[in-house]
Design an enzyme around this catalytic site. Structure first.
Site, mmCIF file in Angstrom:
data_model
loop_
_atom_site.group_PDB
_atom_site.id
_atom_site.type_symbol
_atom_site.label_atom_id
_atom_site.label_comp_id
_atom_site.label_asym_id
_atom_site.label_seq_id
_atom_site.Cartn_x
_atom_site.Cartn_y
_atom_site.Cartn_z
ATOM 1 N N SER A 180 0.685 -1.634 -0.042
ATOM 2 C CA SER A 180 0.232 -0.265 0.032
ATOM 3 C C SER A 180 0.816 1.161 0.216
ATOM 4 O O SER A 180 1.937 1.367 0.463
ATOM 5 C CB SER A 180 -0.825 0.259 1.017
ATOM 6 O OG SER A 180 -1.679 -0.663 1.494
ATOM 7 N N HIS B 253 -4.332 0.624 -4.485
ATOM 8 C CA HIS B 253 -2.882 -0.068 -5.039
ATOM 9 C C HIS B 253 -3.556 -0.224 -6.838
ATOM 10 O O HIS B 253 -4.564 0.144 -6.828
ATOM 11 C CB HIS B 253 -3.260 -1.301 -4.804
ATOM 12 C CG HIS B 253 -3.297 -1.874 -3.616
ATOM 13 N ND1 HIS B 253 -2.254 -3.044 -2.825
ATOM 14 C CD2 HIS B 253 -4.303 -1.772 -2.268
ATOM 15 C CE1 HIS B 253 -1.810 -2.903 -1.167
ATOM 16 N NE2 HIS B 253 -3.002 -2.286 -1.344
ATOM 17 N N HIS C 210 -5.242 -9.594 -2.233
ATOM 18 C CA HIS C 210 -4.879 -10.189 -0.586
ATOM 19 C C HIS C 210 -6.482 -10.904 -1.398
ATOM 20 O O HIS C 210 -7.312 -11.217 -1.631
ATOM 21 C CB HIS C 210 -5.738 -8.725 0.219
ATOM 22 C CG HIS C 210 -4.858 -7.680 -0.126
ATOM 23 N ND1 HIS C 210 -5.057 -6.542 -1.447
ATOM 24 C CD2 HIS C 210 -3.673 -7.244 0.929
ATOM 25 C CE1 HIS C 210 -3.760 -5.349 -1.005
ATOM 26 N NE2 HIS C 210 -2.919 -6.535 -0.019
ATOM 27 N N TYR D 176 -8.418 -11.030 2.075
ATOM 28 C CA TYR D 176 -9.320 -10.360 2.042
ATOM 29 C C TYR D 176 -10.493 -10.292 1.059
ATOM 30 O O TYR D 176 -11.085 -9.637 1.033
ATOM 31 C CB TYR D 176 -9.296 -9.240 3.013
ATOM 32 C CG TYR D 176 -8.136 -8.141 2.350
ATOM 33 C CD1 TYR D 176 -9.077 -7.464 1.407
ATOM 34 C CD2 TYR D 176 -6.972 -8.138 2.749
ATOM 35 C CE1 TYR D 176 -8.402 -6.206 1.041
ATOM 36 C CE2 TYR D 176 -6.275 -7.031 2.677
ATOM 37 C CZ TYR D 176 -6.727 -5.784 1.324
ATOM 38 O OH TYR D 176 -6.664 -4.833 0.908
ATOM 39 N N GLU D 177 -9.897 -9.715 0.217
ATOM 40 C CA GLU D 177 -10.719 -9.589 -1.431
ATOM 41 C C GLU D 177 -11.620 -10.777 -2.282
ATOM 42 O O GLU D 177 -12.661 -10.282 -2.929
ATOM 43 C CB GLU D 177 -9.149 -8.833 -2.520
ATOM 44 C CG GLU D 177 -9.466 -7.643 -2.010
ATOM 45 C CD GLU D 177 -8.170 -7.430 -3.430
ATOM 46 O OE1 GLU D 177 -9.217 -6.394 -4.372
ATOM 47 O OE2 GLU D 177 -7.523 -7.531 -3.229
ATOM 48 N N ALA E 91 2.908 -2.622 3.942
ATOM 49 C CA ALA E 91 2.222 -1.645 5.016
ATOM 50 C C ALA E 91 1.193 -2.511 5.932
ATOM 51 O O ALA E 91 1.003 -3.148 5.929
ATOM 52 C CB ALA E 91 0.658 -0.052 4.602
ATOM 53 N N MET F 88 -2.204 -8.182 5.989
ATOM 54 C CA MET F 88 -2.584 -8.596 5.534
ATOM 55 C C MET F 88 -2.400 -9.053 4.203
ATOM 56 O O MET F 88 -2.854 -9.472 3.179
ATOM 57 C CB MET F 88 -4.315 -8.001 5.460
ATOM 58 C CG MET F 88 -5.006 -7.044 6.555
ATOM 59 S SD MET F 88 -6.605 -6.340 5.715
ATOM 60 C CE MET F 88 -6.180 -5.286 7.504
ATOM 61 N N SER F 89 -1.510 -9.636 4.078
ATOM 62 C CA SER F 89 -0.446 -9.817 3.091
ATOM 63 C C SER F 89 0.777 -10.931 3.036
ATOM 64 O O SER F 89 0.885 -10.911 4.684
ATOM 65 C CB SER F 89 -0.256 -8.723 2.244
ATOM 66 O OG SER F 89 0.722 -8.229 2.618
ATOM 67 N N HIS G 211 -7.707 3.166 7.000
ATOM 68 C CA HIS G 211 -6.939 3.114 5.463
ATOM 69 C C HIS G 211 -6.334 4.627 5.433
ATOM 70 O O HIS G 211 -5.294 4.220 4.759
ATOM 71 C CB HIS G 211 -7.913 2.734 4.729
ATOM 72 C CG HIS G 211 -6.656 1.895 3.399
ATOM 73 N ND1 HIS G 211 -6.273 0.694 3.645
ATOM 74 C CD2 HIS G 211 -7.033 2.497 2.458
ATOM 75 C CE1 HIS G 211 -5.471 0.941 2.460
ATOM 76 N NE2 HIS G 211 -6.183 2.127 1.456
#
Ligand code: HPA
Length: 272
Positions: free
Chosen positions: A30, A61, A83, A85-86, A113, A211-212, A247
């Site tokens: 990010s 992104h 991701h 979460y997507e 990030a 988250m990645s 965010h």
């Protein structure tokens, strides 16, 4: 399971667009996408054009593969990533790493990030990932193994390559960039963590949470790519400060440290 034929099809597509053969890859987290714009003689390939790539819509992104060079080093950069979460499968999240390997990538820098769990750290700090904790009840290698791509039972005793980490440490020292070191915990998102979850994550031994990164790191190691991970700590994790997370804050902090980050990764790539 990634299929060899799919990877070769993606590779052929990319090679029909550029003759540059990248040996170094970088996944830009990010707010860190501008690095890709510093590549010389770059071609920009939208993910939506690449066979077998998923389509990403994450805010903050871009979604393109940028292939170019820096000081004679050929680099492939992912500007934007997929991701979990997507709603993407871990095969979709990690497919680009298989493509990088097929294109000739030997060393990969994974950036992100993330939130600082270690209370000695500060927003805006950069952190070299020494190891990770997979908090998710999933693993990108679950399923049948494709022996063309790697082994069934992968050793993960040194995911983040020690020699390459030392290069990053040396470069940070030389450039007078303060660099933390610590363990990254992978959280699914898209919710940030609760204060209780952050207390748990700290007890488990993590210094940062995001988250990645972990799925791509596992697949890169499976593919035999040597990796380092660099996190931008964009905020103190939930519950440390009496503030809600947003965010916008993440993007704002990443934006502030972008200059340092660019200097660091550029010099690191020259030495890889
Ligand atoms: N938690 C999880 N992911 C994140 C955070 C966080 O605090 N900040 C940026 N990405």
């Amino acid at each position: 399971m990634h299929k060899t034929a799919d990877i070769l099809e993606s590779k052929s597509y990319v090679e029909s667009i550029t003759s540059i053969k990248p040996t170094v890859g970088i996944i830009l987290g990010s707010g860190l996408g501008p690095f890709a714009d510093t590549l010389e003689d770059a071609v920009h390939i939208p993910y939506s054009h690449i066979p077998h790539f998923a389509k990403s819509e994450a805010v903050g992104h871009s979604n393109e593969l940028v292939i170019g060079s820096i000081g004679g080093k050929n680099v492939v950069a992912m500007k934007g990533r997929f991701h979990y979460y997507e709603g993407f499968t871990l095969d979709q999240v990690t497919f680009p790493v298989r493509l990088m390997k097929a294109l000739g990538v030997e060393k990969l820098i994974i950036t992100n990030a993330c939130g600082a769990v270690n209370m000695d750290f500060n927003p805006g700090d950069l952190m070299l990932i020494t190891d990770h904790i997979n908090l998710i009840a999933n693993n990108p290698l679950i399923g049948p193994n494709n022996p063309d791509l790697g082994v069934r039972f992968l050793d993960v005793s040194e995911v983040y390559n020690k020699a390459l980490r030392n290069v990053v440490i040396d470069v940070a020292k030389e450039l007078d960039i303060s660099l933390r070191q610590g363990v990254y915990a992978w959280w699914t998102g898209p919710t940030y963590e609760t204060p209780a979850e952050i207390r748990m994550i700290r007890i488990l031994g993590a210094d940062a949470v995001g988250m990645s990164t972990v799925p791509e790191a596992i697949i890169a190691r499976h593919a035999g790519i040597e990796i380092v991970g660099i996190s931008c700590l964009t905020n103190m994790a939930c519950g440390i400060l009496d503030l809600p997370l947003s965010h916008e804050e993440v993007i704002e902090t990443a934006e502030k440290v972008k200059g340092q980050f660019l200097k660091l990764v550029t010099e690191v790539i020259l030495r890889f």
